[in-house]
Design an enzyme around this catalytic site. Structure first.
Site, PDB file in Angstrom:
ATOM      1  N   ASP A  54       6.405  -4.160   4.179  1.00 48.55           N
ATOM      2  CA  ASP A  54       7.597  -3.349   3.927  1.00 48.55           C
ATOM      3  C   ASP A  54       8.638  -3.574   5.021  1.00 48.55           C
ATOM      4  O   ASP A  54       8.287  -3.924   6.155  1.00 48.55           O
ATOM      5  CB  ASP A  54       7.223  -1.868   3.877  1.00 48.55           C
ATOM      6  CG  ASP A  54       6.398  -1.516   2.646  1.00 48.55           C
ATOM      7  OD1 ASP A  54       6.571  -2.179   1.604  1.00 48.55           O
ATOM      8  OD2 ASP A  54       5.597  -0.569   2.727  1.00 48.55           O
ATOM      9  N   TYR A  82      -4.339  -2.962  10.438  1.00 50.89           N
ATOM     10  CA  TYR A  82      -3.066  -2.348  10.797  1.00 50.89           C
ATOM     11  C   TYR A  82      -3.248  -1.314  11.896  1.00 50.89           C
ATOM     12  O   TYR A  82      -4.282  -0.637  11.972  1.00 50.89           O
ATOM     13  CB  TYR A  82      -2.459  -1.611   9.596  1.00 50.89           C
ATOM     14  CG  TYR A  82      -2.133  -2.473   8.408  1.00 50.89           C
ATOM     15  CD1 TYR A  82      -0.886  -3.064   8.265  1.00 50.89           C
ATOM     16  CD2 TYR A  82      -3.082  -2.679   7.398  1.00 50.89           C
ATOM     17  CE1 TYR A  82      -0.579  -3.850   7.152  1.00 50.89           C
ATOM     18  CE2 TYR A  82      -2.789  -3.472   6.286  1.00 50.89           C
ATOM     19  CZ  TYR A  82      -1.536  -4.041   6.173  1.00 50.89           C
ATOM     20  OH  TYR A  82      -1.239  -4.821   5.080  1.00 50.89           O
ATOM     21  N   ASP A  96       7.445   6.955   3.540  1.00 53.04           N
ATOM     22  CA  ASP A  96       7.732   6.439   4.885  1.00 53.04           C
ATOM     23  C   ASP A  96       9.148   6.863   5.265  1.00 53.04           C
ATOM     24  O   ASP A  96       9.721   7.786   4.650  1.00 53.04           O
ATOM     25  CB  ASP A  96       7.533   4.918   4.962  1.00 53.04           C
ATOM     26  CG  ASP A  96       8.527   4.135   4.110  1.00 53.04           C
ATOM     27  OD1 ASP A  96       9.424   4.740   3.482  1.00 53.04           O
ATOM     28  OD2 ASP A  96       8.420   2.889   4.076  1.00 53.04           O
ATOM     29  N   ARG A 188       1.135   3.398   3.163  1.00 52.21           N
ATOM     30  CA  ARG A 188       2.013   4.541   2.880  1.00 52.21           C
ATOM     31  C   ARG A 188       1.300   5.564   1.993  1.00 52.21           C
ATOM     32  O   ARG A 188       1.418   6.775   2.210  1.00 52.21           O
ATOM     33  CB  ARG A 188       3.292   4.060   2.180  1.00 52.21           C
ATOM     34  CG  ARG A 188       4.289   3.410   3.108  1.00 52.21           C
ATOM     35  CD  ARG A 188       5.562   3.067   2.369  1.00 52.21           C
ATOM     36  NE  ARG A 188       5.390   1.951   1.465  1.00 52.21           N
ATOM     37  CZ  ARG A 188       6.047   1.799   0.311  1.00 52.21           C
ATOM     38  NH1 ARG A 188       6.895   2.740  -0.093  1.00 52.21           N
ATOM     39  NH2 ARG A 188       5.856   0.736  -0.445  1.00 52.21           N
TER      40      ARG A 188
END
Length: 240
Positions: A54, A82, A96, A188
């Site tokens: 993203d 992540y 987000d 997310r």
């Protein structure tokens, strides 16, 4: 990032190169592909990425050129790792920081024990709904375009696997985490669902992809450095 950035090898873009890129904040994955493709001109090559990040995420993006684009699906299928931050006590339509907070929730009842305990229900094989603001196509159109117009889209849950979910810092309303997961996992959505599990709300406020398969962001090139190197190859007649 490593204090000792990777050295530039002797590239052969035509035969095919796999480039590890540290995607900058606010760039789309397509922005990075476009930048590399334009820099490689006049070579007319296929350039693609193996796994979208993203715009508000940073970290490892695998770019393939030439004949190596045939291996994109193989690279994309590898597990991902992540690091990031959830902000508790609020939600956003995009899950987000792309959109403004639309609802607020209490966090006074949330304890450190509850936070750590909540991770357990998200480990292993889980059914996960993609965010309404995502690049999935429906009717030939990205659904984030529909979401931006206020259209309601009926999304289907997907099976994903979260292999590790670790809380690394708690400073409410923020919590930092580390996640190892399968292809197709939306961090997310994990943020949004994690907030619900705590009887509150949450959105993803920072994200960095640190690993994809055996490839690490520590070995990635900065976009500007790679572009400058390619330009140098052009000027010296060494670009192939």
């Amino acid at each position: 990032m490593s204090t000792n950035p990777p050295k530039f090898p002797n590239f052969n873009f035509t035969e095919g190169e796999m480039l590890l890129i540290n995607k900058p904040l606010t760039w789309t994955s397509f922005d990075v592909v476009g930048k590399i493709r334009n820099t490689l001109k006049p070579l007319k090559l296929k350039v693609g990425h193996a796994g979208t990040l993203d715009p508000l995420a940073t970290g490892l993006l695998i770019i393939c050129t030439g004949k190596l684009t045939k291996k994109i699906d193989e690279f994309q299928a590898q597990e991902k790792e992540y690091n990031g931050t959830f902000t508790l006590g609020a939600t956003t339509p995009s899950y987000d920081l792309e959109t403004e907070v639309d609802e607020k929730f209490p966090v006074d009842h949330i304890t450190e024990e509850a936070i750590h305990a909540a991770t357990v229900q998200f480990c292993g094989q889980i059914a996960q709904f993609p965010p309404p603001h995502s690049a999935i196509k429906m009717g030939g159109e990205r659904i984030y375009l529909k979401a931006r117009r206020g259209e309601t889209v009926e999304l289907k849950a997907r099976q994903v696997e979260i292999k590790a979910f670790e809380i690394t810092r708690i400073a409410l309303p923020e919590i930092d985490f580390r996640v190892v997961c399968s292809k197709g996992t939306y961090i997310r959505s994990l943020a949004h669902d994690f907030g619900k599990a705590l009887g509150s709300g949450a959105y993803l406020s920072a994200l960095c992809r640190t690993r994809s398969g055996n490839y690490s962001v520590e070995d990635a090139f900065e976009v500007a450095d790679l572009v400058n190197h390619i330009r140098t190859l052009k000027e010296t007649g060494k670009m192939v």
